[in-house]
Structures are given as C-alpha cells and as structure tokens.
Enzyme design. Structure first.
Site, PDB file in Angstrom:
ATOM      1  N   CYS A  10       0.839  -1.195   0.000  1.00 59.48           N
ATOM      2  CA  CYS A  10       0.000   0.000   0.000  1.00 59.48           C
ATOM      3  C   CYS A  10       0.883   1.258   0.000  1.00 59.48           C
ATOM      4  O   CYS A  10       2.084   1.173   0.262  1.00 59.48           O
ATOM      5  CB  CYS A  10      -0.920   0.000   1.210  1.00 59.48           C
ATOM      6  SG  CYS A  10      -0.048   0.161   2.784  1.00 59.48           S
ATOM      7  N   CYS A  13       2.961   1.657   3.107  1.00 57.92           N
ATOM      8  CA  CYS A  13       4.051   0.680   3.172  1.00 57.92           C
ATOM      9  C   CYS A  13       5.230   1.148   2.319  1.00 57.92           C
ATOM     10  O   CYS A  13       6.383   1.012   2.715  1.00 57.92           O
ATOM     11  CB  CYS A  13       3.565  -0.685   2.708  1.00 57.92           C
ATOM     12  SG  CYS A  13       2.232  -1.360   3.730  1.00 57.92           S
TER      13      CYS A  13
END
Length: 77
Positions: A10, A13
């Site tokens: 994501c 991340c």
C-alpha cells in the site's frame, strides 16, 4: 543488519520503505532491506496493522510510517 518492511504494498508501506532507505543512506549503515508482503510472515511477528518495520527480528513500529529520524535511532544503536 536486516531491516524488514512488513506490508501489502500500500502507499503507506511504500513510504515506510522510503524512510528506511533514506535512513540507511544517511547513516551509511550496512543493511539488507527486505519487503515482506506475505500475510503469514507478517502475522508471525504479531503484526496486525501495517506498515511495520522490523530490525534484526525486533518489531520497532507497526501501524504508521516511521520518520527517518526514528529509523536512524534504531539502526545506529
């Protein structure tokens, strides 16, 4: 030193990975940076909310993106 970025890929991340990369670059620490996206591996660390950062097997943060300064503290001690 092994630094693992736990997360599904994501945007948060990816930001966590960028923070770790910047910290390693700034300090010159010899570190292997590994992105871990496998949920079983993530759960094995007891992490339920990503992103998370693991330094040499020790979970340093979970659920938010670390600041570069925080990562520098973890990797220089």
């Amino acid at each position: 030193m092994k630094i693992e970025i736990l997360g599904s890929g994501c945007p948060k991340c990816n930001k966590a990975k960028n923070s770790v990369e910047k910290a390693v670059e700034q300090t010159g620490v010899n570190a292997e940076i590994v992105k871990v996206e496998d949920m079983d591996s993530i759960l094995a660390y007891g992490v339920l909310i990503t992103p998370a950062v693991v330094v040499d097997g020790d979970v340093k943060i979970a659920g938010r993106v670390p600041k570069v300064e925080e990562v520098i503290e973890w990797i220089t001690k």
